[in-house]
Design an enzyme around this catalytic site. Structure first.
Site, short mmCIF file in Angstrom:
data_model
loop_
_atom_site.label_atom_id
_atom_site.label_comp_id
_atom_site.label_asym_id
_atom_site.label_seq_id
_atom_site.Cartn_x
_atom_site.Cartn_y
_atom_site.Cartn_z
N LEU A 162 0.81 -1.21 0.00
CA LEU A 162 0.00 0.00 0.00
C LEU A 162 0.84 1.26 0.00
CD1 LEU A 162 -2.79 -1.05 2.53
CD2 LEU A 162 -2.88 -1.06 0.03
N GLU A 164 5.07 3.12 1.09
CA GLU A 164 6.25 3.14 1.94
C GLU A 164 6.60 4.58 2.24
OE1 GLU A 164 10.91 2.02 1.37
OE2 GLU A 164 9.46 0.44 0.92
N THR A 166 8.82 7.32 5.39
CA THR A 166 9.96 7.44 6.27
C THR A 166 9.82 6.54 7.49
OG1 THR A 166 10.15 9.73 5.56
CG2 THR A 166 11.38 9.10 7.52
N GLY A 168 8.23 3.71 7.79
CA GLY A 168 8.19 2.29 7.49
C GLY A 168 7.37 2.04 6.25
N LYS A 169 6.57 1.00 6.27
CA LYS A 169 5.75 0.67 5.11
C LYS A 169 4.39 0.16 5.58
CE LYS A 169 8.71 -2.39 3.73
NZ LYS A 169 9.41 -3.41 2.93
N VAL A 170 3.46 0.15 4.64
CA VAL A 170 2.14 -0.40 4.92
C VAL A 170 1.82 -1.43 3.86
CG1 VAL A 170 -0.32 0.08 5.15
CG2 VAL A 170 1.34 1.71 6.01
N LYS A 186 0.67 -1.65 9.27
CA LYS A 186 1.72 -0.63 9.28
C LYS A 186 2.94 -1.23 9.97
CE LYS A 186 2.28 4.18 10.91
NZ LYS A 186 1.56 5.27 11.62
N ASP A 283 -2.39 17.55 14.30
CA ASP A 283 -1.87 17.43 12.93
C ASP A 283 -2.99 17.11 11.94
OD1 ASP A 283 0.03 17.52 10.93
OD2 ASP A 283 0.57 15.41 11.12
#
EC number: 2.7.12.1
Length: 490
Positions: A162, A164, A166, A168-170, A186, A283
């Site tokens: 899905l 990537e 800073t 990590g990745k999903v 995640k 945020d």
């Protein structure tokens, strides 16, 4: 016979009892999205050519939406922004947050660790040992090396990527413990600062889950978490694209007013819940607001002579609680992504829940017009834009701020004859002049936005008050209802 790899985790990390104190940098801009992507960082604005100043505002917004001079080194990157895979997001997050952090001596080599293959059932154990014969592997930046077909925790089967970022990745997974339901997993980098940020986010998500057992308040749902060989992993419900990504793919054509109204109502509903539980998101931005389902239909706009995408279902979820702060916690000086940052933060006057209300006002404008209200990345220029659009900054705020370098004799120090001065003069105008129509519902929307964009946070509308605003009288009964979703537990 080839077997897909199954990963098993060591003992769960015992951080649940960890009493945490948030540590953030003094000057932070975390702009970073599950299906969740991050913002580009173009060259500093001062370095642009003079020809750049003649670029129309909307086009310049698309090219330089995400620049800023602030850095955040100790936050959880945006859940909605770094994943669900926008290339815009990944480019910006890489340039912003990839720093000299290394957790291993040999930063330029892959790192392998052997997995365990114990299981309660002997047959399952034999299969597991075969599938775990390959080592767990990290790349040089601490990302877990995983492939489609791999398994984690003898439960999650990876079926797609899905995005990537800073942090990590999903990956998209099938949760075999829950009937092969689809989840977004995640996977945080095996780096200390990101692991710690993930722990803070998990604690916030757990608190939200405790307070909202039926998932009626539209916050993204965490279904599971675990520590996999130093990689904090968080499983979320699988959602659609974030609202910025959809806007971008629609060539920045603004959302129709009925869509803006429904999304605004849901935002106010979700954030009122957080505020009533002494939590400030800090945020909020379109990247961190996700469609439950981003399927769309293509319609022809006769007025603009072009095709436009129209999302079929405007139900949303609020994501990225990596920077959420409880009232009793330490409040860092700088919060919020630049374009959605309120004046009290810029002037370092302290902040609380009204910080989120200002951000929502900026988001609604962006949905309505397709570009940001405050397209800048510098404090002084940001304040000048606020005055051009909203009127003068209250004198009591000027007198209280430590940032007196921006003022002289009660007014902002600003050269209108500079390139930046000409740009602001040409492109910033009073808020109401941005209305596309003079009909009642448009007037009501701008009245709501103006109340959200009060300089003085004490005078800013609360979200409980906002939900009663006449702008929301046009909602259908179905849009006013909030259907609970399945709420899996660990």
């Amino acid at each position: 016979m080839h077997h897909c790899k199954r990963y098993r985790s060591p003992e769960p990390d015992p951080y649940l009892s960890y009493r945490w104190k948030r540590r953030r940098s003094y000057s932070r801009e975390h702009e970073g999205r599950l299906r969740y992507p991050s913002r580009r960082e173009p060259p500093p604005r001062r370095s642009r050519s003079r020809s750049h100043d003649r670029i129309p505002y909307q086009r310049r917004y698309r090219e330089h939406r995400d620049s800023d001079t602030y850095r955040c080194e100790e936050r959880s990157p945006s859940f909605g922004e770094d994943c669900y895979g926008s290339s815009r997001s990944r480019h910006r997050r890489r340039s912003r947050e990839r720093g000299p952090y290394r957790t291993r001596k040999h930063a330029h080599h892959c790192h392998k660790r052997r997995t365990r293959s114990c299981s309660s059932a002997s047959s399952r154990s034999q299969q597991s040992s075969k599938r775990s014969s390959r080592s767990v592997e990290d790349d040089k930046e601490g990302h877990l090396v995983c492939r489609i077909g791999d398994w984690l925790q003898e439960r999650y089967e990876i079926v797609g990527n899905l995005g990537e970022g800073t942090f990590g990745k999903v990956v998209e997974c099938l949760d075999h413990a829950r009937g092969k339901s689809q989840v977004a997993l995640k996977i945080i980098r095996n780096v200390g600062k990101y692991r710690e940020a993930a722990r803070l986010e998990i604690n916030v998500l757990k608190k939200i889950k405790e307070k909202d057992k039926e998932n009626k308040f539209l916050c993204v749902l965490m279904s599971d978490w675990f520590n996999f060989h130093g990689h904090m992993c968080i499983a979320f419900e699988l959602l659609g694209k974030n609202t910025f990504e959809f806007l971008k793919e629609n060539n920045f054509q603004p959302y129709p007013l009925p869509h803006v109204r429904h999304m605004a109502y849901q935002l106010c509903h979700a954030l009122r819940f957080l505020h009533e539980n002494q939590l400030t998101h800090t945020d909020l931005k379109p990247e961190n607001i996700l469609f439950v389902n981003s399927e769309f239909e293509t319609l022809y706009n006769e007025h603009k002579s072009c095709e436009e995408k129209s999302v079929k279902n405007t139900s949303i979820r609020v994501a990225d609680f990596g920077s959420a702060t409880f009232d009793h916690e330490h409040h860092t000086t700088i919060v919020a992504t630049r374009h959605y940052r309120p004046p009290e933060v810029i002037l370092e006057l302290g902040w609380a829940q009204p910080c989120d209300v200002w951000s929502i006002g900026c988001i609604l404008f962006e949905y309505y017009r397709g570009f940001t209200l405050f397209q800048t990345h510098e404090n002084r220029e940001h304040l000048v834009m606020m005055e051009k659009i909203l009127g003068p900054i209250p004198s009591h705020m000027i007198h209280r701020t430590r940032k007196q370098k921006y003022f002289y004799k009660g007014g902002l120090v600003w050269d209108e004859n500079s390139s930046d001065g000409r740009y602001v003069k040409e492109n910033c105008k009073p808020l109401k002049s941005y209305m596309l129509q003079d009909s009642l519902e448009h007037v009501q929307l701008f009245d709501l936005m103006r109340r959200m964009l009060e300089f003085d946070p004490a005078q800013r509308i609360t979200l409980a008050e906002a939900l009663l605003h006449p702008f929301f009288a046009g909602l259908t009964p179905e849009e006013r209802s909030f259907h609970s979703s399945r709420n899996p537990s660990r």
